[in-house]
Motif scaffolding. Structure first.
Motif, mmCIF file in Angstrom:
data_model
loop_
_atom_site.group_PDB
_atom_site.id
_atom_site.type_symbol
_atom_site.label_atom_id
_atom_site.label_comp_id
_atom_site.label_asym_id
_atom_site.label_seq_id
_atom_site.Cartn_x
_atom_site.Cartn_y
_atom_site.Cartn_z
ATOM 1 N N PHE A 43 -31.867 -26.242 42.978
ATOM 2 C CA PHE A 43 -31.635 -24.743 42.653
ATOM 3 C C PHE A 43 -31.537 -24.773 41.111
ATOM 4 N N ASP A 44 -32.175 -23.736 40.490
ATOM 5 C CA ASP A 44 -31.865 -23.408 39.073
ATOM 6 C C ASP A 44 -30.868 -22.290 39.045
ATOM 7 N N PRO A 90 -27.601 -19.916 36.969
ATOM 8 C CA PRO A 90 -26.837 -19.704 35.572
ATOM 9 C C PRO A 90 -25.572 -20.840 35.539
ATOM 10 N N LYS A 91 -25.760 -21.264 34.028
ATOM 11 C CA LYS A 91 -24.805 -22.395 33.838
ATOM 12 C C LYS A 91 -23.273 -22.430 34.354
ATOM 13 N N LYS A 92 -22.736 -21.332 34.455
ATOM 14 C CA LYS A 92 -21.365 -20.881 35.051
ATOM 15 C C LYS A 92 -21.028 -20.698 36.475
ATOM 16 N N VAL A 93 -22.178 -20.740 37.231
ATOM 17 C CA VAL A 93 -22.443 -20.604 38.767
ATOM 18 C C VAL A 93 -21.878 -21.730 39.297
ATOM 19 N N GLN A 99 -33.492 -23.326 33.356
ATOM 20 C CA GLN A 99 -33.303 -21.998 32.703
ATOM 21 C C GLN A 99 -31.851 -22.184 32.518
ATOM 22 N N GLY A 100 -30.929 -22.505 33.398
ATOM 23 C CA GLY A 100 -29.429 -22.380 33.511
ATOM 24 C C GLY A 100 -29.205 -24.022 33.689
ATOM 25 N N GLN A 101 -28.766 -24.217 35.004
ATOM 26 C CA GLN A 101 -28.515 -25.601 35.404
ATOM 27 C C GLN A 101 -29.123 -25.737 36.631
ATOM 28 N N PHE A 102 -29.734 -27.084 36.664
ATOM 29 C CA PHE A 102 -29.989 -27.417 38.210
ATOM 30 C C PHE A 102 -28.982 -28.028 39.002
ATOM 31 N N CYS A 103 -29.032 -27.592 40.365
ATOM 32 C CA CYS A 103 -28.004 -28.270 41.166
ATOM 33 C C CYS A 103 -29.010 -28.752 42.129
ATOM 34 N N LEU A 104 -28.707 -30.319 42.229
ATOM 35 C CA LEU A 104 -29.444 -31.055 43.303
ATOM 36 C C LEU A 104 -28.956 -31.251 44.602
ATOM 37 N N GLY A 116 -25.128 -28.917 37.265
ATOM 38 C CA GLY A 116 -24.813 -29.341 35.689
ATOM 39 C C GLY A 116 -25.955 -30.042 35.096
ATOM 40 N N VAL A 117 -26.980 -30.283 35.792
ATOM 41 C CA VAL A 117 -28.082 -30.977 35.488
ATOM 42 C C VAL A 117 -29.189 -30.339 34.582
ATOM 43 N N ALA A 118 -29.474 -30.747 33.372
ATOM 44 C CA ALA A 118 -30.323 -30.064 32.471
ATOM 45 C C ALA A 118 -31.888 -30.107 32.553
ATOM 46 N N LYS A 119 -32.128 -31.303 33.221
ATOM 47 C CA LYS A 119 -33.803 -31.672 33.194
ATOM 48 C C LYS A 119 -33.910 -32.454 34.454
#
Length: 174
Positions: free
Chosen positions: A147-148, A150-153, A79-84, A65-68
């Protein structure tokens, strides 16, 4: 940035020449399962150590859910959401081994595979811990693999590797 580019070119050249350091002892999880043969690999959980080749991985956390990532001036937009994914990597071998964040994979519940985002990881790590980091025997580093997706993944599993050619070890998320 010049040093980073040079390191990337050297690493790419070594891989192209087949000089990577694959290890025959890949694919073992905490209790010694292995991806080949008749014994199925065990899947570790967040907080549990798992081994692949010369590395013992312990995933500390995974946050999506991280945007930047980065600062206001320098950073990377998802592009979607970052997973850290914060991971500790310990060299359990007898020789130095290079950790390459780009060799790591993440999976969604439907089996879709996602590659790590090396450019975003440079901004998420203060000292480039997950970018071509040479780790000597007995030493360990902690860093963030990005990992970048998609937002709903929702990511359900990681596959962590000690080299691009290893079997990898699975880590269940959530």
């Amino acid at each position: 940035m010049r040093k980073t580019t040079t390191l990337a070119l050297v690493a790419a050249g070594l891989v192209a020449l087949g000089c990577g350091t694959a290890d025959d002892s890949t694919g073992s999880a905490e209790a010694g399962g292995d991806k080949g043969g008749d014994t199925p690999a065990k899947t570790a959980k967040v907080g549990q150590p798992a081994r692949d080749g010369k590395f013992e991985f312990t995933v500390k956390s995974a946050k999506c859910g991280v945007a930047k990532v980065g600062s206001d001036l320098l950073g990377e937009q998802a592009q979607g959401q970052f997973c850290l994914v914060t991971v500790n990597i310990k060299n359990i071998g007898k020789e130095a081994q290079m950790f390459d964040g780009s060799s790591q994979k993440a999976y969604a519940a439907d089996g879709t595979q996602y590659s790590s985002d090396s450019a975003a990881a440079l901004y998420a790590n203060k000292n480039a811990e997950t970018f071509l980091n040479e780790i000597n025997p007995g030493n360990q580093v902690s860093g963030v693999v990005v990992f970048d997706v998609p937002k709903k993944v929702k990511l359900t599993k990681l596959e962590l590797h000690d080299s691009p050619f290893s079997g990898g070890v699975d880590i269940a998320l959530g």
